[in-house]
Design a protein around this motif. Sequence first.
Motif, PDB file in Angstrom:
ATOM      1  N   PRO A  16       5.225  -3.433   9.845  1.00  0.00           N
ATOM      2  CA  PRO A  16       6.289  -2.492  10.799  1.00  0.00           C
ATOM      3  C   PRO A  16       5.592  -2.788  12.257  1.00  0.00           C
ATOM      4  O   PRO A  16       4.404  -2.830  12.631  1.00  0.00           O
ATOM      5  CB  PRO A  16       6.042  -1.125  10.300  1.00  0.00           C
ATOM      6  N   HIS A  17       6.430  -2.499  13.224  1.00  0.00           N
ATOM      7  CA  HIS A  17       6.137  -2.483  14.530  1.00  0.00           C
ATOM      8  C   HIS A  17       5.552  -0.988  14.893  1.00  0.00           C
ATOM      9  O   HIS A  17       6.202  -0.026  14.423  1.00  0.00           O
ATOM     10  CB  HIS A  17       7.333  -2.584  15.537  1.00  0.00           C
ATOM     11  N   PRO A  18       4.396  -0.925  15.287  1.00  0.00           N
ATOM     12  CA  PRO A  18       3.724   0.558  15.646  1.00  0.00           C
ATOM     13  C   PRO A  18       4.777   1.326  16.469  1.00  0.00           C
ATOM     14  O   PRO A  18       5.283   0.624  17.636  1.00  0.00           O
ATOM     15  CB  PRO A  18       2.454   0.140  16.190  1.00  0.00           C
ATOM     16  N   ASP A  19       4.791   2.673  16.234  1.00  0.00           N
ATOM     17  CA  ASP A  19       5.542   3.387  17.277  1.00  0.00           C
ATOM     18  C   ASP A  19       5.016   3.144  18.827  1.00  0.00           C
ATOM     19  O   ASP A  19       3.733   3.176  19.031  1.00  0.00           O
ATOM     20  CB  ASP A  19       5.642   5.088  17.047  1.00  0.00           C
ATOM     21  N   TYR A  20       5.628   3.167  19.759  1.00  0.00           N
ATOM     22  CA  TYR A  20       5.105   3.198  21.319  1.00  0.00           C
ATOM     23  C   TYR A  20       4.393   1.951  21.636  1.00  0.00           C
ATOM     24  O   TYR A  20       3.467   1.805  22.510  1.00  0.00           O
ATOM     25  CB  TYR A  20       4.405   4.431  21.582  1.00  0.00           C
ATOM     26  N   ALA A  21       4.555   0.812  20.870  1.00  0.00           N
ATOM     27  CA  ALA A  21       4.071  -0.408  21.090  1.00  0.00           C
ATOM     28  C   ALA A  21       4.407  -1.139  22.097  1.00  0.00           C
ATOM     29  O   ALA A  21       5.762  -1.096  22.303  1.00  0.00           O
ATOM     30  CB  ALA A  21       3.686  -0.935  19.914  1.00  0.00           C
ATOM     31  N   SER A  22       3.684  -1.914  22.872  1.00  0.00           N
ATOM     32  CA  SER A  22       4.399  -3.142  23.823  1.00  0.00           C
ATOM     33  C   SER A  22       4.735  -4.239  23.182  1.00  0.00           C
ATOM     34  O   SER A  22       4.845  -4.565  21.953  1.00  0.00           O
ATOM     35  CB  SER A  22       3.441  -3.864  24.750  1.00  0.00           C
TER      36      SER A  22
ATOM     37  N   GLU B 150      -3.269  -6.967  -0.918  1.00  0.00           N
ATOM     38  CA  GLU B 150      -4.148  -5.790  -0.734  1.00  0.00           C
ATOM     39  C   GLU B 150      -4.387  -5.801   0.885  1.00  0.00           C
ATOM     40  O   GLU B 150      -4.159  -4.737   1.372  1.00  0.00           O
ATOM     41  CB  GLU B 150      -5.242  -5.954  -1.511  1.00  0.00           C
ATOM     42  N   ILE B 151      -4.528  -7.063   1.417  1.00  0.00           N
ATOM     43  CA  ILE B 151      -4.744  -7.049   2.983  1.00  0.00           C
ATOM     44  C   ILE B 151      -3.820  -6.666   3.739  1.00  0.00           C
ATOM     45  O   ILE B 151      -3.524  -5.824   4.585  1.00  0.00           O
ATOM     46  CB  ILE B 151      -5.208  -8.516   3.330  1.00  0.00           C
ATOM     47  N   VAL B 152      -2.498  -7.128   3.313  1.00  0.00           N
ATOM     48  CA  VAL B 152      -1.343  -6.849   4.004  1.00  0.00           C
ATOM     49  C   VAL B 152      -0.824  -5.413   3.776  1.00  0.00           C
ATOM     50  O   VAL B 152      -0.541  -4.604   4.783  1.00  0.00           O
ATOM     51  CB  VAL B 152       0.085  -7.753   3.473  1.00  0.00           C
ATOM     52  N   ASN B 153      -0.723  -4.926   2.674  1.00  0.00           N
ATOM     53  CA  ASN B 153      -0.659  -3.555   2.402  1.00  0.00           C
ATOM     54  C   ASN B 153      -1.587  -2.576   3.250  1.00  0.00           C
ATOM     55  O   ASN B 153      -1.130  -1.466   3.788  1.00  0.00           O
ATOM     56  CB  ASN B 153      -1.095  -3.011   0.856  1.00  0.00           C
ATOM     57  N   GLY B 154      -2.949  -2.890   3.508  1.00  0.00           N
ATOM     58  CA  GLY B 154      -3.622  -2.292   4.392  1.00  0.00           C
ATOM     59  C   GLY B 154      -3.144  -2.040   5.857  1.00  0.00           C
ATOM     60  O   GLY B 154      -3.298  -1.019   6.616  1.00  0.00           O
ATOM     61  N   LEU B 155      -2.849  -3.360   6.253  1.00  0.00           N
ATOM     62  CA  LEU B 155      -2.216  -3.448   7.650  1.00  0.00           C
ATOM     63  C   LEU B 155      -0.917  -2.462   7.799  1.00  0.00           C
ATOM     64  O   LEU B 155      -0.816  -1.946   8.770  1.00  0.00           O
ATOM     65  CB  LEU B 155      -1.880  -4.961   8.018  1.00  0.00           C
ATOM     66  N   VAL B 156      -0.125  -2.687   6.756  1.00  0.00           N
ATOM     67  CA  VAL B 156       1.165  -1.663   6.672  1.00  0.00           C
ATOM     68  C   VAL B 156       0.601  -0.235   6.909  1.00  0.00           C
ATOM     69  O   VAL B 156       1.490   0.468   7.699  1.00  0.00           O
ATOM     70  CB  VAL B 156       1.850  -2.303   5.558  1.00  0.00           C
ATOM     71  N   THR B 157      -0.114  -0.034   6.034  1.00  0.00           N
ATOM     72  CA  THR B 157      -0.548   1.554   6.137  1.00  0.00           C
ATOM     73  C   THR B 157      -0.940   1.785   7.786  1.00  0.00           C
ATOM     74  O   THR B 157      -0.577   2.938   8.205  1.00  0.00           O
ATOM     75  CB  THR B 157      -1.793   1.664   4.959  1.00  0.00           C
ATOM     76  N   GLU B 158      -1.939   0.906   8.275  1.00  0.00           N
ATOM     77  CA  GLU B 158      -2.112   1.251   9.740  1.00  0.00           C
ATOM     78  C   GLU B 158      -1.226   1.343  10.585  1.00  0.00           C
ATOM     79  O   GLU B 158      -1.267   2.061  11.620  1.00  0.00           O
ATOM     80  CB  GLU B 158      -3.439   0.421   9.981  1.00  0.00           C
TER      81      GLU B 158
ATOM     82  N   ARG C 275      -7.382  -1.938  19.416  1.00  0.00           N
ATOM     83  CA  ARG C 275      -7.803  -1.671  18.271  1.00  0.00           C
ATOM     84  C   ARG C 275      -6.885  -2.387  17.158  1.00  0.00           C
ATOM     85  O   ARG C 275      -7.292  -3.098  16.199  1.00  0.00           O
ATOM     86  CB  ARG C 275      -7.964  -0.425  18.109  1.00  0.00           C
ATOM     87  N   LEU C 276      -5.598  -2.018  17.373  1.00  0.00           N
ATOM     88  CA  LEU C 276      -4.438  -2.785  16.300  1.00  0.00           C
ATOM     89  C   LEU C 276      -4.616  -4.120  16.419  1.00  0.00           C
ATOM     90  O   LEU C 276      -4.512  -4.783  15.273  1.00  0.00           O
ATOM     91  CB  LEU C 276      -3.220  -2.017  16.714  1.00  0.00           C
ATOM     92  N   LEU C 277      -4.542  -4.782  17.530  1.00  0.00           N
ATOM     93  CA  LEU C 277      -4.456  -6.210  17.654  1.00  0.00           C
ATOM     94  C   LEU C 277      -5.993  -7.034  16.917  1.00  0.00           C
ATOM     95  O   LEU C 277      -5.699  -7.556  16.126  1.00  0.00           O
ATOM     96  CB  LEU C 277      -4.853  -6.624  19.266  1.00  0.00           C
ATOM     97  N   GLN C 278      -7.000  -6.349  17.112  1.00  0.00           N
ATOM     98  CA  GLN C 278      -8.036  -6.379  16.389  1.00  0.00           C
ATOM     99  C   GLN C 278      -7.789  -6.480  15.001  1.00  0.00           C
ATOM    100  O   GLN C 278      -8.041  -7.333  13.841  1.00  0.00           O
ATOM    101  CB  GLN C 278      -9.314  -5.913  16.878  1.00  0.00           C
ATOM    102  N   LEU C 279      -7.474  -5.422  14.395  1.00  0.00           N
ATOM    103  CA  LEU C 279      -7.017  -5.228  12.936  1.00  0.00           C
ATOM    104  C   LEU C 279      -6.115  -6.142  12.357  1.00  0.00           C
ATOM    105  O   LEU C 279      -6.315  -6.962  11.295  1.00  0.00           O
ATOM    106  CB  LEU C 279      -6.632  -3.659  12.604  1.00  0.00           C
ATOM    107  N   ILE C 280      -5.082  -6.478  13.390  1.00  0.00           N
ATOM    108  CA  ILE C 280      -4.072  -7.479  12.765  1.00  0.00           C
ATOM    109  C   ILE C 280      -4.625  -8.872  12.665  1.00  0.00           C
ATOM    110  O   ILE C 280      -4.443  -9.753  11.647  1.00  0.00           O
ATOM    111  CB  ILE C 280      -2.872  -7.629  13.677  1.00  0.00           C
ATOM    112  N   LEU C 281      -5.453  -9.506  13.679  1.00  0.00           N
ATOM    113  CA  LEU C 281      -6.069 -10.608  13.420  1.00  0.00           C
ATOM    114  C   LEU C 281      -7.077 -10.606  12.661  1.00  0.00           C
ATOM    115  O   LEU C 281      -7.308 -11.818  12.049  1.00  0.00           O
ATOM    116  CB  LEU C 281      -6.387 -11.065  15.073  1.00  0.00           C
ATOM    117  N   GLU C 282      -7.798  -9.728  12.503  1.00  0.00           N
ATOM    118  CA  GLU C 282      -8.858  -9.697  11.363  1.00  0.00           C
ATOM    119  C   GLU C 282      -8.229  -9.921  10.074  1.00  0.00           C
ATOM    120  O   GLU C 282      -8.840 -10.571   9.280  1.00  0.00           O
ATOM    121  CB  GLU C 282      -9.481  -8.526  11.369  1.00  0.00           C
ATOM    122  N   GLY C 283      -7.047  -9.425   9.881  1.00  0.00           N
ATOM    123  CA  GLY C 283      -6.343  -9.444   8.598  1.00  0.00           C
ATOM    124  C   GLY C 283      -5.755 -11.001   8.337  1.00  0.00           C
ATOM    125  O   GLY C 283      -6.020 -11.356   7.443  1.00  0.00           O
TER     126      GLY C 283
END
Length: 389
Positions: free
Chosen positions: A13-19, A128-136, A163-171
């Motif tokens: 999902p797109h995070p709320d208030y994201a650029s 599992e990786i994708v589900n973790g990103l979805v939650t975040e 922080r979110l960018l890093q989580l996405i790219l780490e995923g």
Amino acid sequence: MTTLADIDLPDLPHPDYASGGLNAVVDVANVYMQNAVMLFASGWDGGQPDMIAWLGDKKLLSADGKKLTKDGAQTLEPGSSVLVDGYDKQRGAFVDKTSQLQAQNDGVNERAIASFDTSNKAFQDVKEIVNGLVTELSRKPGEHQLTRLPDGNLHLTPAEENRLLQLILEGVDRVHDTIEDADSGMRRDAGNIYQMIPDLPRNPYGNAPDAGSLAPWAPTASNATWTRGTGTPDDIIAKAREQLALGVAEIGGNNVPMFRGPDGKLYKAPYNINDAWCAAFSTWTWDQAGYNVHWTNPNYVPAVWNDAKHMGLAANISSAQKGDMIIFDWEGDGTPDHVGIVESVDPRTGRITTIEGNSSDQLKSNSYSMNAGSLVGVVKPPSNQARAS
């Protein structure tokens, strides 16, 4: 039997208030991870696309946000700032990449993944990786750090976006490594099985690609010709490698192959046609190597294959040799749609190494199993010992 629906990953999902830039990264990561699973499930032999390497090639990763592995692939440096400042301005590059990956996803059909086991550990790990990103990414606005812009609108703070960018790219990096490791393991196991087979007389390349329900190729009329030249297969490979060493690639998926000269300036490759350029590169390579072949349309793969049939230059994939053009049918619809140059063939394993123009928007070396269903056949360089009749 596995279907496409069985390997469909949840959407990020797109995070709320994201650029807009962050949302563009979310979109390309979403399609990339689905792409990795679909290609793995379909038995794709072209290697896994590396999104981190793509970001590095596009100069989108900050200097302290990447590192090189032993094989030269780019990975993320943990805990670092991952994208260059002003990445929002690069939104178009992310949109183009998303479209390219989605088109490849759309080309995978049900039959290609029917035998995939959805209990496969690699697939479950990716889920599992994708589900973790979805939650975040789905966290409520109050759970993310927000700031109010001068116009009064709320927005994620720069630190929160990073922080979110890093989580996405780490995923993304973890998905790539997971699929690569699983794919390598399968190939290693297959190689061990091959070595244990008794040394009986057999075709070392295995069975020919399955034509399935496709209609046999029917050549149409052609006025293509060839005349005796001066080249050798080694000359073809030398020319192809020269171009590969230049790092020829498109900029933003614009179908214009470019390379950087010794003066640091960008130049168009000599086989640029402002359109899909795989056939143009292969034809140019043969021409530069001293082969005189006059295709009816040197920039159109179906025409090249049809002309090759007409002139007796077309051959089965099992006869592939260095210097040949190799023909692909990615869609599995009976119409060839890609071509490259055979760099080498491993006689023990039957794996074919290629140099291909317009492969992931660049001039690239790839490796395929000779049994890969996407391989249609090869086009042999005409003999330079005698004039064609």
